[in-house]
Design a protein around this motif. Structure first.
Motif, PDB file in Angstrom:
ATOM      1  N   SER A 166      -6.722   2.352  14.398  1.00  0.00           N
ATOM      2  CA  SER A 166      -7.505   1.464  15.426  1.00  0.00           C
ATOM      3  C   SER A 166      -8.414   0.586  13.918  1.00  0.00           C
ATOM      4  CB  SER A 166      -8.995   2.002  16.746  1.00  0.00           C
ATOM      5  OG  SER A 166      -9.472   2.219  16.070  1.00  0.00           O
ATOM      6  N   ILE A 167      -8.927  -0.111  14.210  1.00  0.00           N
ATOM      7  CA  ILE A 167     -10.678  -1.247  13.570  1.00  0.00           C
ATOM      8  C   ILE A 167     -11.360   0.287  13.731  1.00  0.00           C
ATOM      9  CG2 ILE A 167     -11.534  -2.937  12.747  1.00  0.00           C
ATOM     10  CD1 ILE A 167      -9.722  -4.828  15.383  1.00  0.00           C
ATOM     11  N   SER A 168     -11.565   0.699  13.636  1.00  0.00           N
ATOM     12  CA  SER A 168     -12.301   1.869  12.874  1.00  0.00           C
ATOM     13  C   SER A 168     -11.789   3.180  12.185  1.00  0.00           C
ATOM     14  CB  SER A 168     -13.224   2.616  14.790  1.00  0.00           C
ATOM     15  OG  SER A 168     -12.199   3.844  15.463  1.00  0.00           O
ATOM     16  N   GLY A 169     -10.469   3.152  12.155  1.00  0.00           N
ATOM     17  CA  GLY A 169     -10.416   3.546  11.057  1.00  0.00           C
ATOM     18  C   GLY A 169     -10.824   3.145   9.918  1.00  0.00           C
ATOM     19  N   LEU A 170     -10.585   2.064   9.613  1.00  0.00           N
ATOM     20  CA  LEU A 170     -10.909   1.351   8.371  1.00  0.00           C
ATOM     21  C   LEU A 170     -12.350   1.554   7.645  1.00  0.00           C
ATOM     22  CD1 LEU A 170      -9.838  -2.166   8.982  1.00  0.00           C
ATOM     23  CD2 LEU A 170      -9.286  -0.662   7.516  1.00  0.00           C
ATOM     24  N   LYS A 171     -13.043   2.728   8.364  1.00  0.00           N
ATOM     25  CA  LYS A 171     -14.219   3.398   8.138  1.00  0.00           C
ATOM     26  C   LYS A 171     -14.256   4.609   7.312  1.00  0.00           C
ATOM     27  CE  LYS A 171     -17.566   2.485  11.833  1.00  0.00           C
ATOM     28  NZ  LYS A 171     -16.841   1.723  13.048  1.00  0.00           N
ATOM     29  N   GLY A 172     -14.901   4.378   5.650  1.00  0.00           N
ATOM     30  CA  GLY A 172     -14.097   4.769   5.066  1.00  0.00           C
ATOM     31  C   GLY A 172     -13.334   4.841   3.609  1.00  0.00           C
ATOM     32  N   VAL A 173     -12.523   3.340   3.774  1.00  0.00           N
ATOM     33  CA  VAL A 173     -11.856   3.293   3.708  1.00  0.00           C
ATOM     34  C   VAL A 173     -11.911   2.770   2.368  1.00  0.00           C
ATOM     35  CG1 VAL A 173      -9.292   2.382   3.544  1.00  0.00           C
ATOM     36  CG2 VAL A 173      -9.478   3.573   5.520  1.00  0.00           C
ATOM     37  N   LYS A 174     -11.372   2.627   0.917  1.00  0.00           N
ATOM     38  CA  LYS A 174     -11.183   2.197  -0.530  1.00  0.00           C
ATOM     39  C   LYS A 174     -10.273   1.402  -0.751  1.00  0.00           C
ATOM     40  CE  LYS A 174     -12.274   5.652  -2.225  1.00  0.00           C
ATOM     41  NZ  LYS A 174     -12.961   6.930  -3.071  1.00  0.00           N
ATOM     42  N   ALA A 175     -10.585   0.166  -0.565  1.00  0.00           N
ATOM     43  CA  ALA A 175      -9.375  -1.169  -0.276  1.00  0.00           C
ATOM     44  C   ALA A 175      -9.421  -1.774  -1.579  1.00  0.00           C
ATOM     45  CB  ALA A 175      -9.107  -1.847   0.967  1.00  0.00           C
ATOM     46  N   ARG A 176      -8.223  -2.021  -2.809  1.00  0.00           N
ATOM     47  CA  ARG A 176      -8.638  -3.067  -2.991  1.00  0.00           C
ATOM     48  C   ARG A 176      -8.327  -4.607  -3.144  1.00  0.00           C
ATOM     49  NH1 ARG A 176      -5.746  -7.542  -6.287  1.00  0.00           N
ATOM     50  NH2 ARG A 176      -6.091  -7.320  -8.247  1.00  0.00           N
ATOM     51  N   ALA A 177      -9.688  -5.377  -3.329  1.00  0.00           N
ATOM     52  CA  ALA A 177      -9.331  -6.617  -2.668  1.00  0.00           C
ATOM     53  C   ALA A 177      -9.545  -7.413  -3.745  1.00  0.00           C
ATOM     54  CB  ALA A 177     -10.960  -6.376  -1.925  1.00  0.00           C
ATOM     55  N   TRP A 178      -9.432  -9.168  -4.032  1.00  0.00           N
ATOM     56  CA  TRP A 178      -9.349  -9.120  -5.202  1.00  0.00           C
ATOM     57  C   TRP A 178     -10.129 -10.825  -5.101  1.00  0.00           C
ATOM     58  CZ3 TRP A 178      -6.578 -13.826  -4.164  1.00  0.00           C
ATOM     59  CH2 TRP A 178      -6.046 -14.063  -3.062  1.00  0.00           C
ATOM     60  N   ASN A 179     -10.775 -10.496  -4.111  1.00  0.00           N
ATOM     61  CA  ASN A 179     -11.599 -11.886  -4.159  1.00  0.00           C
ATOM     62  C   ASN A 179     -12.842 -11.212  -3.016  1.00  0.00           C
ATOM     63  OD1 ASN A 179     -11.190 -12.377  -1.330  1.00  0.00           O
ATOM     64  ND2 ASN A 179      -9.811 -13.614  -1.558  1.00  0.00           N
ATOM     65  N   ARG A 180     -13.907 -12.314  -3.548  1.00  0.00           N
ATOM     66  CA  ARG A 180     -15.929 -11.723  -2.905  1.00  0.00           C
ATOM     67  C   ARG A 180     -15.459 -11.540  -1.580  1.00  0.00           C
ATOM     68  NH1 ARG A 180     -20.937 -15.482  -3.022  1.00  0.00           N
ATOM     69  NH2 ARG A 180     -21.249 -14.092  -4.711  1.00  0.00           N
ATOM     70  N   GLU A 181     -14.539 -12.646  -0.472  1.00  0.00           N
ATOM     71  CA  GLU A 181     -14.034 -12.820   0.791  1.00  0.00           C
ATOM     72  C   GLU A 181     -13.297 -10.924   0.977  1.00  0.00           C
ATOM     73  OE1 GLU A 181     -13.593 -14.915  -0.507  1.00  0.00           O
ATOM     74  OE2 GLU A 181     -15.343 -16.200  -0.423  1.00  0.00           O
ATOM     75  N   GLN A 182     -13.123 -11.020   0.935  1.00  0.00           N
ATOM     76  CA  GLN A 182     -11.732  -9.721   0.968  1.00  0.00           C
ATOM     77  C   GLN A 182     -12.861  -8.291   1.217  1.00  0.00           C
ATOM     78  OE1 GLN A 182      -8.648  -9.004  -1.533  1.00  0.00           O
ATOM     79  NE2 GLN A 182      -7.528 -10.461   0.676  1.00  0.00           N
ATOM     80  N   VAL A 183     -14.184  -8.810  -0.011  1.00  0.00           N
ATOM     81  CA  VAL A 183     -14.570  -7.183  -0.511  1.00  0.00           C
ATOM     82  C   VAL A 183     -15.946  -7.123   1.093  1.00  0.00           C
ATOM     83  CG1 VAL A 183     -16.806  -6.739  -1.940  1.00  0.00           C
ATOM     84  CG2 VAL A 183     -14.683  -7.571  -3.056  1.00  0.00           C
ATOM     85  N   GLN A 184     -16.379  -8.704   1.160  1.00  0.00           N
ATOM     86  CA  GLN A 184     -17.211  -8.083   2.494  1.00  0.00           C
ATOM     87  C   GLN A 184     -16.311  -8.330   3.687  1.00  0.00           C
ATOM     88  OE1 GLN A 184     -18.351 -12.643   1.605  1.00  0.00           O
ATOM     89  NE2 GLN A 184     -19.603 -12.646   1.321  1.00  0.00           N
ATOM     90  N   MET A 185     -15.323  -8.473   3.883  1.00  0.00           N
ATOM     91  CA  MET A 185     -14.858  -7.827   4.760  1.00  0.00           C
ATOM     92  C   MET A 185     -14.495  -6.082   4.940  1.00  0.00           C
ATOM     93  SD  MET A 185     -10.910  -9.260   5.853  1.00  0.00           S
ATOM     94  CE  MET A 185     -10.077  -7.688   7.047  1.00  0.00           C
ATOM     95  N   MET A 186     -14.356  -5.558   4.148  1.00  0.00           N
ATOM     96  CA  MET A 186     -13.924  -4.314   3.784  1.00  0.00           C
ATOM     97  C   MET A 186     -15.518  -3.746   4.217  1.00  0.00           C
ATOM     98  SD  MET A 186     -11.312  -3.184   3.928  1.00  0.00           S
ATOM     99  CE  MET A 186     -11.333  -1.620   3.650  1.00  0.00           C
ATOM    100  N   GLN A 187     -16.554  -4.247   3.917  1.00  0.00           N
ATOM    101  CA  GLN A 187     -17.673  -3.745   3.523  1.00  0.00           C
ATOM    102  C   GLN A 187     -17.820  -4.090   4.928  1.00  0.00           C
ATOM    103  OE1 GLN A 187     -20.111  -5.724   0.856  1.00  0.00           O
ATOM    104  NE2 GLN A 187     -19.373  -4.466  -0.435  1.00  0.00           N
ATOM    105  N   LEU A 188     -17.843  -5.043   5.954  1.00  0.00           N
ATOM    106  CA  LEU A 188     -18.543  -5.283   7.571  1.00  0.00           C
ATOM    107  C   LEU A 188     -17.522  -4.491   8.224  1.00  0.00           C
ATOM    108  CD1 LEU A 188     -18.678  -9.603   7.663  1.00  0.00           C
ATOM    109  CD2 LEU A 188     -20.917  -7.367   7.836  1.00  0.00           C
ATOM    110  N   LEU A 189     -16.334  -3.770   7.847  1.00  0.00           N
ATOM    111  CA  LEU A 189     -15.459  -2.969   8.412  1.00  0.00           C
ATOM    112  C   LEU A 189     -16.190  -1.264   8.514  1.00  0.00           C
ATOM    113  CD1 LEU A 189     -12.097  -5.262   8.870  1.00  0.00           C
ATOM    114  CD2 LEU A 189     -14.395  -4.721  10.300  1.00  0.00           C
TER     115      LEU A 189
END
Ligand code: NA
Ligand code: NA
Lengths: 179, 435, 308
Positions: free
Chosen positions: C137-160
């Motif tokens: 589920s989406i909550s499974g993204l908690k604590g996940v470190k994901a390689r992002a290549w722009n600011r929006e993806q970084v923000q998205m990971m933080q919000l999730l």
């Protein structure tokens, strides 16, 4: 020695000091780079934290630390060259050859100064920022390119003048400095 | 202007400049500027700005000062002295002694470094002073370093392999695995050569005066521990996902500093000298690399790259002759360009014809890396020669080149060995894939 | 040829977009009876990076360039609407509606500021998140470190509840393999090309964004063409857009199939999950609008509406 030659030698001493200063600054930049990357590693591994700038700014720091040292590297004859033939030549012939060599170096470094200045200016004009999360205005890190090549041009200019002064007998022939 | 004439003109300019004692970087940049101006006047000059910026910002180069710094700290803190004192007792019974430790050291550091220059410089900074002190002939010492450095791009991680994989879209992991056996085999061949030289010309590599006692050997083992632990920690850091290969360089500096402080060997003055030397070494490397990129831009715009590739692609010969042509082509290009430029310039054009000739994509990648290694040893543009020259500034490039010649010949022969026995490259990745 | 242009694409020589550009150039050459010759140069053949393309066209270093808006966002941040998470998630909707909506915004900035003509828009298949370990589920993204290549993806990971991490492109594969990061963003085609199936098990198919691409021409070079060639070039661009569309949809489909074939599990988000993701990341749109102004916000809402 003519008064111009004396002035030239005095300026050379000032340039020595300036070169040392740039190498010192570059050393600090390398230290900063090492610390930045280790902060990223420790932060990411233990605290789920990323600096978000470590790879980007490492690149900038690398550009700065290397480009500001071109000047010193040239003046201390560290830039690699094939010297087998030249060291075999004596005195005057070496200086005669030194004039076109310095001219070519000067020409190349001036063109590269101009090219890097144009690039810097384009990014200044368009207000371009980096793509990474930091969105750093590119003209800031890119300032070092025209600076580095400008300094290199200065180094070649000094060589050119030195070769001419030696040819015209205003400086002693086997003067150790500048090379 | 046809590309053949352009090639001739560029060649003449480079040779004249080099003979006149002009800096190699300046000579290459000059040809680059001349070449670009021939085609399009000064309109494309601003592109040199892009080249310079993109080159100084490549991850491939960023780790160089840090790997050199790690070597410098190891050297200046006395850790290297301990390591060499230790390992010399262990290797004393073998003909060639410490020269083997250069090869072994390079093989080990290759597992850390992605480039052959970083490998040669890291081991070289440590090795040269120690071996000179023990009376080894420079011709052997310097050759083991320029040659050993080549292992850096064959044994993973490897920057040229990453670049190759990204161009032809082969698996990076497969290519990395494929590099391991050839890397170790090449290291073995180097060591066989060293042993032969030492037996035939003992004055090149003085044997230790007497057989060491057990106590000395154990003490020696103890002295190798700090460096061995350091390497283990760095390799472990990469293996267990703590650091990426580039970060490993910075991580290694941190660990080396900590170990050196633990031994109370590192003074502030020596730390500053280490920083200073790393910066200047990187500066020299970068100057050449920027110029090589400018030159390769000219080679692209004047059609020399495509021209040569076309000749080869349409030669219409059998696989062995085709391979020989490839070898000759890369031998010549390798004299003038650095490895990354060679990959970027030739692979997109030659890859289809190599596949058409029936070669395997993974195998091609490894063979090209071997060709690039050869190029790193051939003057006038031999990056490994420059790397070692930056460690021994007083030694002429010609002397370093001569010292490297036997190793270049071994590498050339090794390329043909891989042609005859492609399994050397392919069996390990095939085995891993079968699992 | 009367006119010879350099067309730069940052895609590799063997990549699909490069093949399409080459075919397009060939078609133009034929249709113009050899009067307009466009030479396509791929990544590595010219010394530009993806972020240099628009500036290189603007300064006439090249006559034509394949600009990814996401990559030249440093120059045209106000046009980067499609990089906002979930602003447009379908290739079909992009072509059917969004292209026409976006065109005037592109023209204004490209022609006004950069002296460049936006000749043809196209999109790369959607960005997905590729993970070493499956999540349910989406909550499974908690604590996940994901390689992002722009600011929006970084923000998205933080919000999730996760972390966005930056790693240089060439080290993404080894970083995934050894677990330096838990996942990375990219589209299915590059995921297949880079053999993500060897280092990740799970594709979380969120369709985060489409990479917005613009084939653009230096305006002075364009104006220097005779009238009939200008028309021909515009017609050919219109004729080729559907071919790009078809190729990208087909490429995405076969890449997904190949990744599944190679043993990966691909989870397509449900409409409910998509709604939840949209809501969770909405603040990114607002931040971006605040930073880039009224007009940018207008483009974003227009494009998002067109893609609904
Ligand atoms: Na390596
Ligand atoms: Na060479």
């Amino acid at each position: 020695m003519t008064s111009f030659a004396r002035l030239f030698v005095a300026i050379g001493k000032g340039l020595d000091w300036m070169g040392e200063w740039f190498v010192g600054l570059a050393s600090l930049l390398l230290l900063a780079m090492g610390i930045l990357i280790n902060v990223e590693v420790v932060g990411r591994y233990f605290f789920n934290f990323s600096t978000l700038i470590s790879d980007e700014y490492s690149g900038y720091l690398f550009s700065w630390m290397t480009l500001i040292c071109f000047f010193y590297a040239l003046r201390t004859d560290r830039l690699l060259r094939v010297d087998a033939l030249v060291t075999g030549l004596r005195g005057k012939i070496r200086d005669v050859l030194g004039v076109p060599a310095a001219l070519i170096g000067l020409g190349v470094s001036v063109i590269l100064t101009q090219a890097t200045y144009t690039m810097w200016h384009t990014n200044w004009m368009f207000g371009s920022v980096s793509l990474q999360p930091s969105q750093t205005p590119l003209y800031i890190p890119q300032m070092v390119m025209p600076l580095g090549f400008g300094l290199l041009s200065l180094g070649y200019l000094e060589r050119l003048v030195a070769a001419v002064l030696r040819l015209t007998g205003q400086l002693p022939q086997q003067g150790k400095h500048p090379q | 202007m046809s590309w053949e004439i352009a090639l001739l003109i560029y060649g003449v300019i480079v040779i004249l400049c080099l003979l006149a004692g002009i800096e190699i970087g300046v000579a290459m940049a000059l040809v680059g500027i001349v070449g670009v101006s021939f085609v399009s006047g000064s309109q494309l000059w601003p592109t040199f700005g892009d080249i310079i910026w993109n080159t100084t910002n490549t991850f491939t180069l960023v780790s160089i000062p840090l790997f050199v710094l790690m070597g410098e700290i190891i050297l200046r803190s006395g850790l290297s002295r301990r390591f060499y004192a230790g390992i010399s007792h262990l290797l004393a019974p073998f003909p060639g002694g410490l020269a083997h430790s250069n090869i072994l050291g390079c093989a080990v550091f290759s597992a850390l470094a992605g480039s052959s220059m970083a490998t040669a410089m890291t081991v070289g900074t440590v090795a040269v002073p120690e071996m000179r002190k023990r009376g080894y002939n420079d011709a052997l010492t310097l050759g083991t370093l320029t040659g050993g450095g080549c292992l850096g791009i064959l044994i993973p991680p490897s920057i040229p392999i990453i670049v190759y994989a990204s161009i032809v879209q082969e698996s990076v992991v497969d290519l990395f695995i494929a590099g391991i056996v050839p890397g170790l085999l090449l290291a073995f061949l180097f060591m066989v050569y060293v042993a032969m030289v030492s037996l035939l010309r003992p004055e090149m590599a003085p044997r230790a005066p007497e057989r060491p006692s057990m106590a000395v050997i154990i003490g020696g083992l103890g002295d190798t521990i700090p460096v061995a632990l350091l390497i283990l920690a760095i390799v472990g850091g990469m293996y267990f996902g703590v650091v990426t290969p580039t970060e490993a360089a910075a991580f290694g500096c941190l660990l080396a500093t900590l170990v050196a402080l633990l031994y109370r060997d590192l003074t502030l003055a020596s730390f500053r000298a280490a920083l200073r030397n790393s910066v200047l070494t990187s500066c020299v490397v970068l100057f050449i690399t920027i110029s090589a990129q400018i030159l390769s831009f000219a080679i692209t715009t004047s059609g020399i790259g495509r021209g040569i590739a076309d000749v080869l692609a349409h030669a219409g010969v059998g696989p062995l002759l085709f391979f020989c042509l490839l070898f000759l082509l890369y031998l010549v290009i390798g004299m003038f360009l650095d490895g990354l430029s060679i990959m970027l310039l030739t692979v997109p054009i030659l890859y289809p014809s190599m596949i058409a000739a029936g070669f395997d994509g993974i195998w091609i990648g490894i063979v090209l890396v071997v060709f690039i290694e050869l190029g790193a040893l051939t003057p006038p543009m031999g990056l490994n020669l420059f790397a070692v020259k930056s460690i021994v500034p007083e030694t002429s490039l010609g002397k370093i080149g001569m010292a490297s010649l036997p190793f270049a010949l071994i590498i050339a022969g090794f390329g043909f060995l891989l042609y005859a026995f492609p399994e050397i490259v392919l069996f390990l990745p095939n085995m891993m894939r079968a699992h | 040829a009367d006119t010879q242009w350099t067309y730069y694409t940052y895609f590799g020589a063997n990549d699909k977009p490069t093949q399409l550009h080459r075919a397009f150039a060939e078609d133009v050459l034929k249709a113009s009876n050899g009067r307009l010759k466009i030479d396509v140069f791929a990544s590595g053949e010219l010394p530009y990076k993806s972020s240099d393309v628009l500036k290189a066209v603007a300064t006439a270093q090249i006559q034509m360039g394949d600009a990814a808006i996401g990559s030249v966002a440093g120059d045209v941040p106000e046009l980067n609407a499609l990089s906002m998470p979930f602003s447009c998630t379908s290739i079909d909707k992009f072509y059917d509606k969004a292209v026409a909506v976006a065109q005037p915004y592109l023209e204004e900035v490209f022609e006004g500021k950069f002296g460049a003509v936006p000749l043809m828009q196209w999109v790369m298949p959607p960005q997905q998140l590729w993970l070493r370990e499956p999540i349910d589920s989406i909550s499974g993204l908690k604590g996940v470190k994901a390689r992002a290549w722009n600011r929006e993806q970084v923000q998205m990971m933080q919000l999730l509840g996760g972390t966005g991490v930056t790693i240089t492109p060439a080290e993404v594969i080894p970083a995934l393999q050894r677990g330096v990061v838990d996942g990375a963003f990219t589209a299915a085609v590059p995921a297949l090309d880079w053999k993500f199936n060897e280092v990740t098990k799970f594709g979380y198919m969120m369709n985060v964004t489409l990479a917005h691409q613009v084939a653009t021409v230096n305006k002075a070079a364009f104006d220097a063409l005779p009238e009939d060639l200008q028309t021909l070039l515009r017609d050919k661009a219109a004729e080729w857009a559907p071919k790009y569309r078809e190729a990208m949809i087909e490429g995405d489909k076969s890449a997904r199939a190949a990744l599944k074939e190679a043993g990966m599990t691909l989870h397509d988000v449900t409409p409910e999950e998509e709604a939840e993701l949209r809501a969770a990341t909405r603040s990114i749109w607002d931040d971006w609008t605040k930073q880039n102004g009224q007009k940018a916000g207008q483009m974003l809402s227009d494009v998002a509406q067109a893609c609904e």
